[in-house]
Write a protein that holds these residues in place. Structure first.
Motif, PDB file in Angstrom:
ATOM      1  N   TRP A 160     -43.263  84.205 -30.051  1.00  0.00           N
ATOM      2  CA  TRP A 160     -42.798  83.112 -29.558  1.00  0.00           C
ATOM      3  C   TRP A 160     -41.332  83.044 -29.820  1.00  0.00           C
ATOM      4  CZ3 TRP A 160     -41.005  80.530 -33.534  1.00  0.00           C
ATOM      5  CH2 TRP A 160     -41.829  80.333 -34.945  1.00  0.00           C
ATOM      6  N   ARG A 161     -40.606  82.331 -29.077  1.00  0.00           N
ATOM      7  CA  ARG A 161     -38.994  82.149 -29.032  1.00  0.00           C
ATOM      8  C   ARG A 161     -38.773  80.498 -28.996  1.00  0.00           C
ATOM      9  NH1 ARG A 161     -34.983  85.845 -28.307  1.00  0.00           N
ATOM     10  NH2 ARG A 161     -36.640  87.152 -27.364  1.00  0.00           N
ATOM     11  N   VAL A 162     -38.034  80.043 -29.731  1.00  0.00           N
ATOM     12  CA  VAL A 162     -37.813  78.626 -29.547  1.00  0.00           C
ATOM     13  C   VAL A 162     -36.372  78.367 -30.091  1.00  0.00           C
ATOM     14  CG1 VAL A 162     -38.508  78.186 -32.004  1.00  0.00           C
ATOM     15  CG2 VAL A 162     -38.778  76.362 -30.386  1.00  0.00           C
ATOM     16  N   ALA A 163     -35.778  77.334 -29.531  1.00  0.00           N
ATOM     17  CA  ALA A 163     -34.222  76.918 -29.635  1.00  0.00           C
ATOM     18  C   ALA A 163     -34.416  75.511 -30.128  1.00  0.00           C
ATOM     19  CB  ALA A 163     -33.494  77.205 -28.401  1.00  0.00           C
ATOM     20  N   PHE A 164     -33.686  75.372 -31.152  1.00  0.00           N
ATOM     21  CA  PHE A 164     -33.524  73.873 -31.566  1.00  0.00           C
ATOM     22  C   PHE A 164     -31.949  73.986 -32.250  1.00  0.00           C
ATOM     23  CE2 PHE A 164     -35.355  76.614 -34.931  1.00  0.00           C
ATOM     24  CZ  PHE A 164     -34.843  76.218 -36.190  1.00  0.00           C
ATOM     25  N   LYS A 165     -31.376  72.843 -32.290  1.00  0.00           N
ATOM     26  CA  LYS A 165     -30.218  72.424 -32.779  1.00  0.00           C
ATOM     27  C   LYS A 165     -29.263  73.617 -32.702  1.00  0.00           C
ATOM     28  CE  LYS A 165     -31.705  69.449 -36.521  1.00  0.00           C
ATOM     29  NZ  LYS A 165     -31.555  69.234 -38.120  1.00  0.00           N
ATOM     30  N   GLY A 166     -29.190  74.196 -31.398  1.00  0.00           N
ATOM     31  CA  GLY A 166     -28.305  75.259 -31.053  1.00  0.00           C
ATOM     32  C   GLY A 166     -28.684  76.443 -31.621  1.00  0.00           C
ATOM     33  N   THR A 167     -29.795  76.544 -32.159  1.00  0.00           N
ATOM     34  CA  THR A 167     -30.228  77.974 -33.047  1.00  0.00           C
ATOM     35  C   THR A 167     -31.395  78.602 -32.199  1.00  0.00           C
ATOM     36  OG1 THR A 167     -29.176  77.275 -35.125  1.00  0.00           O
ATOM     37  CG2 THR A 167     -30.917  78.748 -35.115  1.00  0.00           C
ATOM     38  N   THR A 168     -31.374  79.714 -32.033  1.00  0.00           N
ATOM     39  CA  THR A 168     -32.616  80.327 -31.596  1.00  0.00           C
ATOM     40  C   THR A 168     -33.539  81.357 -32.561  1.00  0.00           C
ATOM     41  OG1 THR A 168     -31.570  80.621 -29.127  1.00  0.00           O
ATOM     42  CG2 THR A 168     -33.354  81.856 -29.614  1.00  0.00           C
ATOM     43  N   VAL A 169     -34.936  81.013 -32.634  1.00  0.00           N
ATOM     44  CA  VAL A 169     -35.533  81.540 -33.550  1.00  0.00           C
ATOM     45  C   VAL A 169     -36.532  82.489 -32.647  1.00  0.00           C
ATOM     46  CG1 VAL A 169     -37.256  81.500 -35.353  1.00  0.00           C
ATOM     47  CG2 VAL A 169     -35.238  79.981 -35.320  1.00  0.00           C
ATOM     48  N   ALA A 170     -36.610  83.932 -32.888  1.00  0.00           N
ATOM     49  CA  ALA A 170     -37.855  84.648 -32.481  1.00  0.00           C
ATOM     50  C   ALA A 170     -38.662  85.075 -33.682  1.00  0.00           C
ATOM     51  CB  ALA A 170     -37.181  85.962 -31.697  1.00  0.00           C
ATOM     52  N   TYR A 171     -39.967  85.146 -33.129  1.00  0.00           N
ATOM     53  CA  TYR A 171     -40.987  85.489 -33.975  1.00  0.00           C
ATOM     54  C   TYR A 171     -41.706  86.369 -33.496  1.00  0.00           C
ATOM     55  CZ  TYR A 171     -45.062  84.805 -37.030  1.00  0.00           C
ATOM     56  OH  TYR A 171     -46.209  84.728 -37.995  1.00  0.00           O
ATOM     57  N   LEU A 172     -42.142  87.576 -34.181  1.00  0.00           N
ATOM     58  CA  LEU A 172     -42.697  88.694 -33.736  1.00  0.00           C
ATOM     59  C   LEU A 172     -43.970  88.924 -34.899  1.00  0.00           C
ATOM     60  CD1 LEU A 172     -40.263  91.257 -32.555  1.00  0.00           C
ATOM     61  CD2 LEU A 172     -41.642  89.786 -31.338  1.00  0.00           C
ATOM     62  N   TRP A 173     -45.202  89.111 -34.593  1.00  0.00           N
ATOM     63  CA  TRP A 173     -46.263  89.327 -35.495  1.00  0.00           C
ATOM     64  C   TRP A 173     -47.000  90.810 -34.985  1.00  0.00           C
ATOM     65  CZ3 TRP A 173     -48.028  87.793 -39.786  1.00  0.00           C
ATOM     66  CH2 TRP A 173     -49.201  88.232 -40.280  1.00  0.00           C
ATOM     67  N   GLY A 174     -47.249  91.483 -36.066  1.00  0.00           N
ATOM     68  CA  GLY A 174     -48.036  92.810 -35.742  1.00  0.00           C
ATOM     69  C   GLY A 174     -47.374  93.856 -36.540  1.00  0.00           C
ATOM     70  N   LYS A 175     -47.785  95.117 -36.550  1.00  0.00           N
ATOM     71  CA  LYS A 175     -47.065  96.161 -37.144  1.00  0.00           C
ATOM     72  C   LYS A 175     -46.735  97.247 -36.138  1.00  0.00           C
ATOM     73  CE  LYS A 175     -49.732  95.855 -41.516  1.00  0.00           C
ATOM     74  NZ  LYS A 175     -50.625  96.692 -42.699  1.00  0.00           N
ATOM     75  N   LYS A 176     -47.415  97.116 -34.915  1.00  0.00           N
ATOM     76  CA  LYS A 176     -47.171  98.044 -33.967  1.00  0.00           C
ATOM     77  C   LYS A 176     -46.127  97.688 -33.062  1.00  0.00           C
ATOM     78  CE  LYS A 176     -51.942 100.243 -34.389  1.00  0.00           C
ATOM     79  NZ  LYS A 176     -53.254 100.290 -33.574  1.00  0.00           N
ATOM     80  N   ARG A 177     -44.886  97.815 -33.568  1.00  0.00           N
ATOM     81  CA  ARG A 177     -43.823  97.289 -32.746  1.00  0.00           C
ATOM     82  C   ARG A 177     -42.731  98.765 -32.705  1.00  0.00           C
ATOM     83  NH1 ARG A 177     -44.451  92.294 -30.198  1.00  0.00           N
ATOM     84  NH2 ARG A 177     -45.617  91.122 -31.596  1.00  0.00           N
ATOM     85  N   SER A 178     -42.310  98.710 -31.552  1.00  0.00           N
ATOM     86  CA  SER A 178     -41.098  99.782 -31.495  1.00  0.00           C
ATOM     87  C   SER A 178     -39.640  99.223 -31.927  1.00  0.00           C
ATOM     88  CB  SER A 178     -41.172 100.117 -29.925  1.00  0.00           C
ATOM     89  OG  SER A 178     -40.227  99.221 -29.181  1.00  0.00           O
ATOM     90  N   VAL A 179     -38.936 100.162 -32.377  1.00  0.00           N
ATOM     91  CA  VAL A 179     -37.612  99.888 -33.134  1.00  0.00           C
ATOM     92  C   VAL A 179     -36.767  99.008 -31.923  1.00  0.00           C
ATOM     93  CG1 VAL A 179     -35.554 100.754 -34.074  1.00  0.00           C
ATOM     94  CG2 VAL A 179     -37.717 101.600 -34.654  1.00  0.00           C
ATOM     95  N   ALA A 180     -36.940  99.719 -30.701  1.00  0.00           N
ATOM     96  CA  ALA A 180     -36.167  99.024 -29.637  1.00  0.00           C
ATOM     97  C   ALA A 180     -36.669  97.577 -29.442  1.00  0.00           C
ATOM     98  CB  ALA A 180     -36.481  99.890 -28.342  1.00  0.00           C
ATOM     99  N   GLU A 181     -37.829  97.222 -29.471  1.00  0.00           N
ATOM    100  CA  GLU A 181     -38.398  95.925 -29.379  1.00  0.00           C
ATOM    101  C   GLU A 181     -37.902  94.956 -30.511  1.00  0.00           C
ATOM    102  OE1 GLU A 181     -42.784  93.669 -28.540  1.00  0.00           O
ATOM    103  OE2 GLU A 181     -42.679  95.651 -29.297  1.00  0.00           O
ATOM    104  N   VAL A 182     -38.079  95.359 -31.598  1.00  0.00           N
ATOM    105  CA  VAL A 182     -37.450  94.664 -32.758  1.00  0.00           C
ATOM    106  C   VAL A 182     -36.102  94.299 -32.494  1.00  0.00           C
ATOM    107  CG1 VAL A 182     -37.236  94.589 -35.088  1.00  0.00           C
ATOM    108  CG2 VAL A 182     -39.497  95.115 -34.182  1.00  0.00           C
ATOM    109  N   GLN A 183     -35.172  95.432 -32.215  1.00  0.00           N
ATOM    110  CA  GLN A 183     -33.898  95.233 -31.750  1.00  0.00           C
ATOM    111  C   GLN A 183     -33.522  94.468 -30.914  1.00  0.00           C
ATOM    112  OE1 GLN A 183     -31.587  97.084 -34.347  1.00  0.00           O
ATOM    113  NE2 GLN A 183     -30.419  95.401 -33.334  1.00  0.00           N
ATOM    114  N   SER A 184     -34.274  94.388 -29.861  1.00  0.00           N
ATOM    115  CA  SER A 184     -33.950  93.674 -28.554  1.00  0.00           C
ATOM    116  C   SER A 184     -34.149  92.250 -29.000  1.00  0.00           C
ATOM    117  CB  SER A 184     -34.885  94.013 -27.380  1.00  0.00           C
ATOM    118  OG  SER A 184     -34.653  93.161 -26.593  1.00  0.00           O
ATOM    119  N   ALA A 185     -35.126  92.040 -29.698  1.00  0.00           N
ATOM    120  CA  ALA A 185     -35.381  90.532 -30.069  1.00  0.00           C
ATOM    121  C   ALA A 185     -34.417  89.800 -31.319  1.00  0.00           C
ATOM    122  CB  ALA A 185     -36.807  90.345 -31.004  1.00  0.00           C
ATOM    123  N   CYS A 186     -33.887  90.852 -32.129  1.00  0.00           N
ATOM    124  CA  CYS A 186     -32.721  90.475 -32.826  1.00  0.00           C
ATOM    125  C   CYS A 186     -31.572  90.310 -32.106  1.00  0.00           C
ATOM    126  CB  CYS A 186     -32.534  91.518 -33.777  1.00  0.00           C
ATOM    127  SG  CYS A 186     -31.207  91.267 -35.104  1.00  0.00           S
TER     128      CYS A 186
END
Length: 684
Positions: free
Chosen positions: A599-625
């Protein structure tokens, strides 16, 4: 001139110095627990030297300076005693998650927060685990239908259970279960789904096990004569056995501010010893031959002291009961020495002894609330006894009003004294607590406890049924009052948690008012008010994460929203309580409008992304960051580079639970380990 005024003010307090002794000791205890590291040998040696220097230094210089020498010495002594106690109770702690067979001796029985039978086992044996790595004690909740059938004090049982090391705080600066477990020598906690099997029948040769077996036998005897919830309450106030207490009943008692009647503390010990003392004195006075030849008061004091010691023994000797017994013992010894019995000095002696032998109790609600109530009551009645108006009432034709007035004053004062501590530890205040106590405490004093003493005596000849019936009627009245008050709309007010130091300010202000003599005592009032103001204005974290990152709690306009409706229930309950929020986990989960494990949520002008699970690609994690200010990836084990701040498996494993607040200068991320530091009880 300034020094002379200070010296004069301090000299005027010389007779009150003894009342400050537990305060200085308590500061030393707090100093030890507030450290972010474990003091090593040179620090402890320096502190020891400071204590020893007080003896020669206190013999030189002006009288005021001699007294002041003992202030840092007593603070150092409190620090040293706590450090010594922490090392004295050191025991192995489970360092991994364990599943397998366990064999151990039953040394304690109670119920878990989910209302399951719970057993504490001493000298456990874990398969494939070396003795030197095996905890001294483990605690297991039993989730099977026949869980309680084989639970006999002193018996060795076998079961298959899942165990884990004691968990750290569910949020930074929260309740530290690891620390409590360390001082209780509890090295692992867990649960078992299959019933336990008896390995070795009870063989209670050890004194502690004999006492435990006696307590449980007494509990069963009481509940045989007084069935149901009434009997469970009776067993709890006599033997300390709460294993049959209904959670609904416990909730009613807390909402009505009557939970103190369930805890064996000053009220129970005072009522029991007071009744015995009065009974012996009246009995001797009724026999003219004895009344003129023996000192009834001193004999009554000795018998009451023995009765109190017996009550301490059979009730489980918890901290509140120990405090109550020490307090009563000091008073009864004062009677034997023909000195004033109920004084603040007696309270100070009791507090000092508890802090020297069990310094870890300082941070517990039992110690704080019992001493707050006792100190306030003694101080109030000392003031009343000096009041001309009070003396005039007691000597007037309306003297019968004085006992009722005493009850009202005592209930109001005790309630006000314990309110900050109740609000801090339990996040709620009972609005109708005074009414409930006025309706219940007299019944406890005049019916329940006297009937309990009489039942105990008549048990020796098998005629206890009538006394138990009377006791049950009194308890039924108390439980009825608790349920009635608890069911009223607005029975409790929810209170959010504040920093620990705010409670310290409130306590310091109250102590100044009570102990300091002279006009300067009123300085304590603004100090206490300042603590309350800082408490009320303290902000709660915008986002909380559990130690494994599996659940998040986001502050919203409706209250905190948690990301899971089930699982991590203890953390969810504590977060909501600390927010002063009465919602349950399911209701709080309904506030979380985001579905799925990502999930992704924005509050007080800040965006937080949450990823659960070990099977993630580096590109996917980097994109979320790249698209967030903060990325939470609890199962990601590789380093994340990018513009975001990241919380991954490594950070959670090292730091534990996380609190995140949005501040003008950016995100403030605080971990539980940053607050607690590296201490004996949380070292891996």
């Amino acid at each position: 001139m300034g020094f002379d005024l200070l010296a004069e003010a301090l000299f005027a307090q010389r007779h009150r110095f003894g009342l400050w002794v537990p305060v200085w000791l308590g500061l030393g205890v707090s100093a030890y627990f507030s450290l972010r590291f474990e003091p090593d040998a040179w620090i402890l040696s320096s502190v020891t030297g400071l204590v020893l220097m007080a003896f020669p230094l206190s013999r030189i210089g002006p009288d005021v300076m001699r007294v002041l020498v003992w202030v840092p010495a007593l603070i150092a002594l409190g620090f040293l005693v706590t450090a010594g106690r922490a090392r004295l109770v050191a025991a192995p702690k489970l360092g991994w998650h364990y599943y397998g067979s366990i064999e151990g001796t039953i040394v304690h029985l109670d119920r878990s927060g989910s209302d399951k039978p719970r057993v504490t086992l001493a000298d456990p044996v874990l398969e494939r685990t070396a003795p030197q790595r095996t905890p001294d004690r483990v605690r297991v909740s039993l989730h099977s239908e026949l869980a309680g059938t084989a639970l006999k004090p002193g018996a060795r049982i076998m079961l298959t259970a899942s165990l884990s090391p004691p968990a750290g705080p569910v949020e930074p600066d929260g309740f530290d279960f690891q620390r409590m477990a360390w001082f209780n020598r509890l090295g692992a906690v867990g649960y078992a789904r299959a019933p336990p099997v008896l390995a070795v029948p009870a063989n209670n040769r050890a004194f502690a096990l004999r006492v435990f077996a006696l307590r449980m036998q007494m509990s069963r005897h009481i509940q045989h004569h007084i069935p149901g919830r009434t009997g469970a309450f009776a067993a709890a106030i006599i033997t300390g056995d709460r294993s049959q207490i209904d959670p609904v009943l416990l909730a009613d008692l807390r909402r009505s501010n009557l939970a103190h009647l369930l805890a064996i503390s000053g009220l129970h010990m005072g009522l029991l010893t007071g009744f015995v003392f009065a009974l012996i004195r009246l009995g001797i006075a009724a026999v003219p031959y004895l009344s003129v030849r023996v000192q009834a008061k001193k004999i009554g004091a000795v018998v009451a002291l023995l009765a109190g010691a017996g009550y301490l023994l059979v009730s489980g000797a918890n901290i509140a009961t120990q405090r109550a017994f020490v307090m009563v013992a000091v008073m009864l010894v004062a009677v034997l020495l023909e000195r004033p019995a109920i004084t603040l000095r007696a309270v100070a002696i009791a507090a000092t002894l508890i802090l020297l032998f069990r310094p870890e109790s300082l941070s517990g609600p039992g110690f704080q609330m019992s001493f707050a109530a006792t100190t306030a009551l003694v101080a109030m009645f000392e003031a009343l006894n000096k009041s001309r108006g009070w003396q005039a009432l007691r000597q007037s034709r309306f003297w019968l009003l004085s006992p009722f007035a005493s009850l009202v004053i005592a209930s109001a004062v005790a309630g006000a004294a314990t309110a900050p501590f109740s609000a801090f530890h339990f996040n709620q205040m009972a609005q109708y607590g005074l009414l409930a106590n006025l309706a219940s405490v007299p019944v406890m004093s005049l019916i329940v406890m006297p009937a309990a003493v009489i039942a105990g005596v008549l048990t020796l000849i098998g005629l206890e049924s009538g006394a138990f019936w009377v006791m049950g009627q009194g308890i039924d009245w108390i439980l009825g009052v608790a349920h009635f008050v608890a069911s009223q709309e607005g029975a409790i007010t929810r209170i959010k948690s504040g920093p620990v130091w705010t409670l310290g300010l409130v306590t310091s202000g109250a102590l100044i008012v009570v102990i300091w003599q002279g006009a300067l005592c009123w300085v304590g009032v603004p100090v206490a008010i300042l603590g309350l103001v800082f408490w009320a204005s303290a902000d709660r974290p915008d986002l909380l994460l559990t130690h494994n990152g599996r659940m998040a709690g986001l502050q919203t306009e409706q209250g905190r929203a948690v990301s899971r409706a089930k699982g991590n229930g203890f953390a969810a309950m504590n977060w909501l309580e600390n927010d002063g929020d009465g919602a349950g986990q399911a209701e709080a989960a309904a506030r979380f409008e985001l579905d799925g494990d990502d999930w992704r949520v924005a509050f007080k002008g800040t965006t937080v992304a949450y990823l659960w699970g070990k099977k993630r690609s580096v590109a996917e994690v980097q994109s979320a960051c790249d698209a967030a200010d903060l990325l939470v990836a609890p199962q990601w084990t590789e380093k994340i580079t990018g513009p975001c701040q990241a919380i991954t498996a490594a950070e959670l494993r090292k730091g534990g639970a996380v609190a995140i607040s949005v501040e003008p200068e950016g995100l403030k991320i605080t971990t539980a380990r940053q607050v607690s530091g590296a201490r004996l009880w949380n070292m891996r």
